[in-house]
Design a protein around this motif. Structure first.
Motif, PDB file in Angstrom:
ATOM      1  N   PHE A 176       0.861  -1.179   0.000  1.00 13.70           N
ATOM      2  CA  PHE A 176       0.000   0.000   0.000  1.00 13.70           C
ATOM      3  C   PHE A 176       0.899   1.232   0.000  1.00 13.70           C
ATOM      4  O   PHE A 176       1.749   1.376   0.859  1.00 13.70           O
ATOM      5  N   LYS A 177       0.694   2.114  -0.984  1.00 17.79           N
ATOM      6  CA  LYS A 177       1.517   3.311  -1.114  1.00 17.79           C
ATOM      7  C   LYS A 177       0.698   4.552  -0.756  1.00 17.79           C
ATOM      8  O   LYS A 177      -0.509   4.588  -0.959  1.00 17.79           O
ATOM      9  N   GLU A 178       1.404   5.564  -0.287  1.00 13.03           N
ATOM     10  CA  GLU A 178       0.778   6.826   0.071  1.00 13.03           C
ATOM     11  C   GLU A 178       0.212   7.494  -1.173  1.00 13.03           C
ATOM     12  O   GLU A 178       0.822   7.473  -2.236  1.00 13.03           O
ATOM     13  N   LEU A 179      -0.969   8.106  -1.052  1.00 16.20           N
ATOM     14  CA  LEU A 179      -1.580   8.848  -2.148  1.00 16.20           C
ATOM     15  C   LEU A 179      -1.215  10.326  -2.019  1.00 16.20           C
ATOM     16  O   LEU A 179      -1.014  10.829  -0.922  1.00 16.20           O
ATOM     17  N   ALA A 180      -1.159  11.019  -3.149  1.00 21.06           N
ATOM     18  CA  ALA A 180      -0.820  12.442  -3.165  1.00 21.06           C
ATOM     19  C   ALA A 180      -2.081  13.281  -2.959  1.00 21.06           C
ATOM     20  O   ALA A 180      -3.167  12.902  -3.388  1.00 21.06           O
ATOM     21  N   TYR A 181      -1.912  14.407  -2.305  1.00 19.12           N
ATOM     22  CA  TYR A 181      -2.992  15.372  -2.108  1.00 19.12           C
ATOM     23  C   TYR A 181      -3.013  16.367  -3.267  1.00 19.12           C
ATOM     24  O   TYR A 181      -1.993  16.626  -3.886  1.00 19.12           O
TER      25      TYR A 181
END
Length: 199
Positions: A176-181
């Motif tokens: 699971f990777k961080e999503l961008a804002y």
């Protein structure tokens, strides 16, 4: 023999606890990511609505005035660029989001130029189709902003869920990777200058 059974029981309880933690982490991460994905689709839908309206706006403006071709060409080209960039909602990176924002910002700028330049044409400003399209575009810009804010609201709990310890361990295991804002364009904190002098 009893010590062996106690040790086995402890191992089984620990294994079951780890299993439940992993399942709970994975299911929650998937739910939060799907919520962000759905909200990203709403963002794209709002942008698509704007792209659809631009075609009608350009036709109305062309039909109602002897209009500056450069301004219309800029809007048409910016619209083409904006529709050519897409993002995989399950893996939104800061780079992808920056590119998407860049082309959408170019389209917003071209539209602002079009609407300001239109002020020269009183007969166009009185045209009911134009007024309706202008109102629709303004409403669409508001929808885009609302949907971007909603997207950011769903990204935060997902990113928080996968970053806190010990969930960060499982995030790496399950990839699971961080999503961008969404972030404001550079210089957006400054109020734009509006100039109605057409000499």
């Amino acid at each position: 023999m009893k010590k062996w059974l106690i040790a086995l029981g402890i191992i089984l309880v620990l294994a079951f606890g780890l299993y439940r933690w992993a399942v709970n982490f994975n299911n929650t991460a998937i739910e939060l990511k799907e919520s962000s994905t759905q909200n990203w689709a709403n963002v794209e839908s709002a942008y698509q609505r704007r792209n659809d309206l631009i075609g009608n706006l350009v036709k109305t403006v062309q039909g109602a005035a002897d209009f500056e071709k450069n301004t219309l060409t800029d809007v048409i080209e910016a619209r083409a660029k904006a529709t050519s960039v897409s993002i995989d909602p399950t893996n939104i990176t800061p780079e992808q989001l920056a590119k998407f924002n860049e082309v959408q910002g170019g389209l917003s700028g071209a539209l602002k130029s079009l609407l300001v330049t239109v002020e020269r044409y009183p007969e166009l400003k009185a045209n009911q189709n134009f007024l309706e399209l202008q109102a629709q575009l303004e409403g669409t810009e508001n929808r885009i902003n609302v949907e971007r804010n909603r997207f950011n609201e769903t990204v935060m709990p997902y990113n928080k869920h996968i970053k806190i310890f010990p969930n960060s361990i499982l995030a790496g295991v399950f990839d699971f990777k961080e999503l961008a804002y969404f972030k404001a364009d550079a210089g957006a904190e400054k109020a734009p200058e509006v100039n109605f002098e057409f000499n």
